[in-house]
Scaffold this motif. Structure first.
Motif, PDB file in Angstrom:
ATOM      1  N   ALA A   1      -6.391   7.611  -0.008  1.00 59.52           N
ATOM      2  CA  ALA A   1      -6.776   6.886   1.205  1.00 59.52           C
ATOM      3  C   ALA A   1      -8.033   6.058   0.957  1.00 59.52           C
ATOM      4  O   ALA A   1      -8.102   4.882   1.340  1.00 59.52           O
ATOM      5  CB  ALA A   1      -7.000   7.869   2.351  1.00 59.52           C
TER       6      ALA A   1
ATOM      7  N   LYS B   1       0.828  -1.208   0.000  1.00 62.56           N
ATOM      8  CA  LYS B   1       0.000   0.000   0.000  1.00 62.56           C
ATOM      9  C   LYS B   1       0.865   1.261   0.000  1.00 62.56           C
ATOM     10  O   LYS B   1       0.529   2.259  -0.638  1.00 62.56           O
ATOM     11  CB  LYS B   1      -0.941   0.003   1.205  1.00 62.56           C
TER      12      LYS B   1
ATOM     13  N   HIS C   1      -4.837   7.950   8.933  1.00 63.89           N
ATOM     14  CA  HIS C   1      -4.486   6.531   8.997  1.00 63.89           C
ATOM     15  C   HIS C   1      -3.477   6.182   7.909  1.00 63.89           C
ATOM     16  O   HIS C   1      -2.475   5.507   8.156  1.00 63.89           O
ATOM     17  CB  HIS C   1      -5.757   5.678   8.844  1.00 63.89           C
ATOM     18  N   LEU C   2      -3.728   6.645   6.698  1.00 60.42           N
ATOM     19  CA  LEU C   2      -2.785   6.411   5.598  1.00 60.42           C
ATOM     20  C   LEU C   2      -1.415   6.988   5.928  1.00 60.42           C
ATOM     21  O   LEU C   2      -0.392   6.319   5.757  1.00 60.42           O
ATOM     22  CB  LEU C   2      -3.322   7.032   4.302  1.00 60.42           C
TER      23      LEU C   2
ATOM     24  N   TYR D   1      -8.219   2.940   3.418  1.00 60.00           N
ATOM     25  CA  TYR D   1      -7.929   3.545   4.715  1.00 60.00           C
ATOM     26  C   TYR D   1      -9.145   4.323   5.202  1.00 60.00           C
ATOM     27  O   TYR D   1      -9.903   4.873   4.397  1.00 60.00           O
ATOM     28  CB  TYR D   1      -6.720   4.483   4.615  1.00 60.00           C
ATOM     29  N   SER D   2      -9.318   4.392   6.517  1.00 61.65           N
ATOM     30  CA  SER D   2     -10.471   5.082   7.078  1.00 61.65           C
ATOM     31  C   SER D   2     -10.389   6.592   6.882  1.00 61.65           C
ATOM     32  O   SER D   2     -11.411   7.273   6.764  1.00 61.65           O
ATOM     33  CB  SER D   2     -10.606   4.757   8.570  1.00 61.65           C
TER      34      SER D   2
ATOM     35  N   GLN E   1       0.497   4.923   8.557  1.00 65.06           N
ATOM     36  CA  GLN E   1       1.016   3.668   8.022  1.00 65.06           C
ATOM     37  C   GLN E   1       2.162   3.922   7.040  1.00 65.06           C
ATOM     38  O   GLN E   1       3.163   3.200   7.032  1.00 65.06           O
ATOM     39  CB  GLN E   1      -0.103   2.911   7.319  1.00 65.06           C
TER      40      GLN E   1
END
Length: 200
Positions: A153, A134, A163-164, A158-159, A167
């Motif tokens: 995202a 990802k 979050h993206l 991704y939420s 990570q």
């Protein structure tokens, strides 16, 4: 007339269209009778000779690819291939399945078995491998400049952008904006999920 019999060669480290092209060229050079070439495998319409297989192995070995034959190794390559296809080539998961249930379904094994097998062989988890892929897809989309971070995202499941970004930084050591700024040069792309993405 009997049905056509094919020979399958399973190839380690194939992850993109460039890999397919390279492996195809080496198969042609070795005189293999190609039916089709996919990410992770070469399908032959006629069984190859030992000399042809040796030449093919030597040719792809110089490019960083390897033929795998054991059941465990083939299963690991199948896991990687399914994940690569989902993330980089947008193969859709049917229904409301998550990645773990989808892998279990298409590979015919409990996810706990697949996870244990992958971790013991690759020294990383399936979840970490997904994060890596990802992050690489995010790099590619950022450098193309055609989508906003929020669109990326959403595309990668991704939420939200936070979050993206979290990570992405865990994998690359920088935020998406820092990555994009450090790679802002004309014509620069990151389209190949090749063998170097397997680095732990």
């Amino acid at each position: 007339m009997g049905s056509q019999k094919y020979q399958y060669l399973y190839i380690k480290n194939m992850f993109c269209s460039h890999c397919i092209q390279t492996v195809t060229e080496e198969a042609v050079n070795a005189g293999l009778k190609i039916q089709s070439v996919y990410i992770g495998s070469v399908v032959l319409s006629k069984e190859c000779t030992k000399d042809q297989l040796r030449q093919f192995n030597e040719g792809i070995g110089q490019k960083g690819y390897f033929v795998v034959s054991g059941k465990r190794e083939r299963m690991i390559e199948a896991i990687k291939t399914e994940i690569i296809n989902m993330i980089h080539y947008e193969h859709k998961i049917p229904g409301n399945q998550n990645i773990s249930s989808y892998l279990s379904f298409v590979l015919g094994k409990d996810y706990s078995y697949l996870s244990s097998l992958f971790s013991s062989s690759e020294k990383t988890t399936i979840e970490k491998f997904i994060m890596i892929q990802k992050a690489e897809k995010t790099k590619s989309l950022l450098l193309k400049g055609e989508r906003s971070l929020s669109e990326i995202a959403l595309k990668l499941g991704y939420s939200n952008t936070q979050h993206l970004s979290s990570q992405f930084k865990k994998i690359t050591g920088m935020s998406p904006s820092e990555f994009k700024k450090s790679n802002e040069s004309p014509g620069k792309t990151a389209d190949r999920p090749c063998a170097h993405l397997m680095e732990k």
